[in-house]
Design a protein around this motif. Structure first.
Motif, mmCIF file in Angstrom:
data_model
loop_
_atom_site.group_PDB
_atom_site.id
_atom_site.type_symbol
_atom_site.label_atom_id
_atom_site.label_comp_id
_atom_site.label_asym_id
_atom_site.label_seq_id
_atom_site.Cartn_x
_atom_site.Cartn_y
_atom_site.Cartn_z
ATOM 1 N N VAL A 137 4.690 15.610 7.143
ATOM 2 C CA VAL A 137 4.848 14.863 5.892
ATOM 3 C C VAL A 137 4.163 13.519 6.073
ATOM 4 O O VAL A 137 4.514 12.741 6.969
ATOM 5 C CB VAL A 137 6.338 14.653 5.534
ATOM 6 C CG1 VAL A 137 6.456 13.900 4.202
ATOM 7 C CG2 VAL A 137 7.075 15.981 5.472
ATOM 8 N N VAL A 138 3.153 13.225 5.242
ATOM 9 C CA VAL A 138 2.408 11.967 5.345
ATOM 10 C C VAL A 138 2.229 11.365 3.958
ATOM 11 O O VAL A 138 2.268 12.065 2.939
ATOM 12 C CB VAL A 138 1.024 12.180 6.000
ATOM 13 C CG1 VAL A 138 1.168 12.689 7.424
ATOM 14 C CG2 VAL A 138 0.157 13.113 5.173
ATOM 15 N N ALA A 139 2.032 10.063 3.934
ATOM 16 C CA ALA A 139 1.729 9.396 2.671
ATOM 17 C C ALA A 139 0.299 9.718 2.273
ATOM 18 O O ALA A 139 -0.578 9.921 3.127
ATOM 19 C CB ALA A 139 1.903 7.887 2.825
ATOM 20 N N ALA A 140 0.057 9.766 0.974
ATOM 21 C CA ALA A 140 -1.303 9.983 0.492
ATOM 22 C C ALA A 140 -2.175 8.794 0.862
ATOM 23 O O ALA A 140 -1.693 7.676 1.023
ATOM 24 C CB ALA A 140 -1.294 10.163 -1.023
ATOM 25 N N GLY A 141 -3.461 9.016 1.027
ATOM 26 C CA GLY A 141 -4.379 7.951 1.381
ATOM 27 C C GLY A 141 -4.540 6.945 0.261
ATOM 28 O O GLY A 141 -4.381 7.261 -0.915
ATOM 29 N N LEU A 142 -4.876 5.683 0.631
ATOM 30 C CA LEU A 142 -5.076 4.648 -0.379
ATOM 31 C C LEU A 142 -6.244 4.988 -1.297
ATOM 32 O O LEU A 142 -6.208 4.711 -2.494
ATOM 33 C CB LEU A 142 -5.318 3.299 0.299
ATOM 34 C CG LEU A 142 -5.486 2.093 -0.630
ATOM 35 C CD1 LEU A 142 -4.255 1.914 -1.506
ATOM 36 C CD2 LEU A 142 -5.767 0.837 0.163
ATOM 37 N N THR B 134 0.832 -1.202 0.000
ATOM 38 C CA THR B 134 0.000 0.000 0.000
ATOM 39 C C THR B 134 0.868 1.254 0.000
ATOM 40 O O THR B 134 0.539 2.241 -0.668
ATOM 41 C CB THR B 134 -0.930 0.022 1.229
ATOM 42 O OG1 THR B 134 -0.154 -0.140 2.417
ATOM 43 C CG2 THR B 134 -1.965 -1.072 1.154
ATOM 44 N N ALA B 135 1.996 1.225 0.709
ATOM 45 C CA ALA B 135 2.877 2.394 0.731
ATOM 46 C C ALA B 135 3.444 2.670 -0.665
ATOM 47 O O ALA B 135 3.522 3.825 -1.103
ATOM 48 C CB ALA B 135 4.013 2.178 1.729
ATOM 49 N N GLU B 136 3.816 1.606 -1.383
ATOM 50 C CA GLU B 136 4.359 1.771 -2.727
ATOM 51 C C GLU B 136 3.310 2.320 -3.688
ATOM 52 O O GLU B 136 3.603 3.167 -4.540
ATOM 53 C CB GLU B 136 4.904 0.447 -3.242
ATOM 54 C CG GLU B 136 6.167 -0.011 -2.529
ATOM 55 C CD GLU B 136 6.539 -1.450 -2.839
ATOM 56 O OE1 GLU B 136 7.688 -1.827 -2.583
ATOM 57 O OE2 GLU B 136 5.657 -2.204 -3.342
ATOM 58 N N ILE B 137 2.079 1.843 -3.554
ATOM 59 C CA ILE B 137 1.008 2.306 -4.442
ATOM 60 C C ILE B 137 0.678 3.759 -4.154
ATOM 61 O O ILE B 137 0.464 4.561 -5.070
ATOM 62 C CB ILE B 137 -0.224 1.396 -4.311
ATOM 63 C CG1 ILE B 137 0.086 0.032 -4.949
ATOM 64 C CG2 ILE B 137 -1.460 2.029 -4.946
ATOM 65 C CD1 ILE B 137 -0.999 -0.986 -4.786
ATOM 66 N N ARG B 138 0.633 4.127 -2.883
ATOM 67 C CA ARG B 138 0.389 5.527 -2.542
ATOM 68 C C ARG B 138 1.459 6.435 -3.146
ATOM 69 O O ARG B 138 1.165 7.477 -3.726
ATOM 70 C CB ARG B 138 0.380 5.712 -1.025
ATOM 71 C CG ARG B 138 -0.839 5.152 -0.320
ATOM 72 C CD ARG B 138 -0.597 5.211 1.160
ATOM 73 N NE ARG B 138 -1.728 4.739 1.927
ATOM 74 C CZ ARG B 138 -1.605 4.120 3.085
ATOM 75 N NH1 ARG B 138 -0.409 3.903 3.606
ATOM 76 N NH2 ARG B 138 -2.679 3.723 3.739
ATOM 77 N N ALA B 139 2.708 6.013 -2.999
ATOM 78 C CA ALA B 139 3.807 6.841 -3.497
ATOM 79 C C ALA B 139 3.759 6.951 -5.015
ATOM 80 O O ALA B 139 4.007 8.015 -5.581
ATOM 81 C CB ALA B 139 5.139 6.259 -3.049
ATOM 82 N N ARG B 140 3.444 5.864 -5.693
ATOM 83 C CA ARG B 140 3.393 5.893 -7.152
ATOM 84 C C ARG B 140 2.274 6.785 -7.653
ATOM 85 O O ARG B 140 2.414 7.483 -8.657
ATOM 86 C CB ARG B 140 3.195 4.476 -7.687
ATOM 87 C CG ARG B 140 3.015 4.433 -9.190
ATOM 88 C CD ARG B 140 2.877 3.024 -9.689
ATOM 89 N NE ARG B 140 2.470 3.024 -11.084
ATOM 90 C CZ ARG B 140 2.235 1.934 -11.785
ATOM 91 N NH1 ARG B 140 2.386 0.745 -11.223
ATOM 92 N NH2 ARG B 140 1.854 2.009 -13.038
ATOM 93 N N ALA B 141 1.142 6.762 -6.933
ATOM 94 C CA ALA B 141 -0.013 7.523 -7.405
ATOM 95 C C ALA B 141 0.142 9.007 -7.177
ATOM 96 O O ALA B 141 -0.168 9.819 -8.041
ATOM 97 C CB ALA B 141 -1.281 7.035 -6.690
ATOM 98 N N SER B 142 0.603 9.386 -6.020
ATOM 99 C CA SER B 142 0.538 10.805 -5.713
ATOM 100 C C SER B 142 1.636 11.295 -4.794
ATOM 101 O O SER B 142 1.536 12.373 -4.233
ATOM 102 C CB SER B 142 -0.818 11.109 -5.068
ATOM 103 O OG SER B 142 -1.114 10.186 -4.039
ATOM 104 N N GLY B 143 2.694 10.524 -4.640
ATOM 105 C CA GLY B 143 3.787 10.970 -3.796
ATOM 106 C C GLY B 143 3.354 11.119 -2.346
ATOM 107 O O GLY B 143 2.564 10.334 -1.847
#
Length: 346
Positions: free
Chosen positions: A300-305, A232-241
């Protein structure tokens, strides 16, 4: 006694599921005059034994058709599908795969225990009835008639039935539909215990939080293709940083907001009261700029799923892929009459 011990299921070294250039087309609703519809459009996927993998995607994404291929319920138009190195139908008949689907397959006039005992009697060897009932949390419901069970309780019963042959691979379609929060968490605790013992779990769900909390890996499908595959962390980062926010000095807020929009990798800048909220692929650069400019209360937070899901699937789900000249679909094999396959075909 079990039909296929988990320890031997993956001894060949083959992946639990391997899909190569998988394509599945269906005739157009307009008949032979229209182009074939590509429900699955070239999926490549490898799932190793012991993984817990969530299939996510909007309606019509192709995830259910893909799982139908894995279960041997339909055949690919082109490409290949293997389960533990075997053809999917062969793997099902051999007891390597069980499924928990949403509907069908239950006799309403039997009790919960009678249902489990009846299906157990169709196997030459199986996990003890009491054991699968305990693992599915059915002890207090043993004497209850199936017709009196709630939707969530019936799902737990289907789970127990799927565990009878002790399959190395479980394929689940919306497995916790109708379950309350406690039952859902207990279910996934059991799934992770099974995965730790070597069982592979592949599930389709529309609960984003369920995929986030319980899957080791998410495969995001849209338009018949895999658009993201990772944690999920990788997908969040790929989608919207990441999302960087800070309180700006009031006398320079307008100037700083304008400059933030020019930084490389910045996808969006919002002003929320005295705070700037920035979505960017390079969160470190944005954070440094904000601190150097006198910003305070930096976060600084990861974007939501959910945000990542919408970003990655929006474009793909809007375009329905069709094949003007598609290969003739392979005729699906006649369903065998084994008890395992009867449970799968609903």
């Amino acid at each position: 006694m079990t039909t296929t011990p988990l320890s031997t299921a993956g001894s060949s070294g083959a992946p639990a599921v391997e899909l190569c250039s998988l394509v599945k087309t269906f005739p157009s609703r307009r008949g032979s005059r229209g182009p074939a519809v590509r429900a699955v459009d070239g999926i490549d996927l490898r799932i190793e034994p012991g993984e817990v993998v969530a299939f996510l995607g909007p309606n019509g994404a192709g995830k259910t058709t893909t799982l139908d291929v894995v279960l041997g319920l339909t055949s690919p138009t082109s490409g290949t599908a293997e389960v533990f190195g075997r053809a999917p139908r062969e793997a099902v008949v051999s007891g390597l795969v069980s499924a928990v689907l949403q509907t069908g397959g239950l006799l309403r006039d039997l009790s919960v225990r009678e249902t489990v005992r009846m299906l157990a009697s169709t196997y030459a060897a199986h996990t003890p009835v009491d054991e699968v009932m305990e693992r599915a949390g059915l002890g207090p419901l043993a004497g209850r008639r199936v017709s009196k069970c709630s939707g969530g309780e019936q799902q737990r019963l289907r789970f127990a039935l799927a565990l009878l042959p002790d399959p190395p691979l479980l394929v689940l379609d919306e497995p916790t539909a109708g379950m309350d929060v406690t039952a859902r968490r207990d279910f996934w605790d059991a799934m992770h215990a099974d995965a730790s013992a070597g069982r592979t779990v592949v599930f389709a769900t529309h609960y984003l939080e369920e995929a986030d909390s319980f899957a080791d890996r998410i495969v995001l499908v849209a338009g018949g293709r895999v658009v993201a595959d990772g944690t999920t962390a990788e997908i969040r980062a790929r989608a919207s940083g990441r999302i960087v926010s800070a309180t700006l000095p009031q006398d320079r807020a307008g100037e700083l907001l304008a400059h933030l929009r020019t930084l490389p990798g910045v996808a969006s800048v919002e002003e929320r009261g005295a705070r700037a909220v920035v979505t960017a692929s390079d969160s470190d650069a944005v954070a440094r700029f904000l601190l150097d400019a006198g910003g305070s209360d930096l976060e600084v937070v990861a974007a939501g799923l959910e945000q990542a899901f919408m970003t990655l699937t929006d474009g793909a789900s809007r375009s329905t892929r069709t094949a003007a000249t598609a290969p003739t679909a392979t005729t699906a094999p006649t369903a065998p009459t084994t008890p395992v396959d009867k449970e799968l075909v609903r």
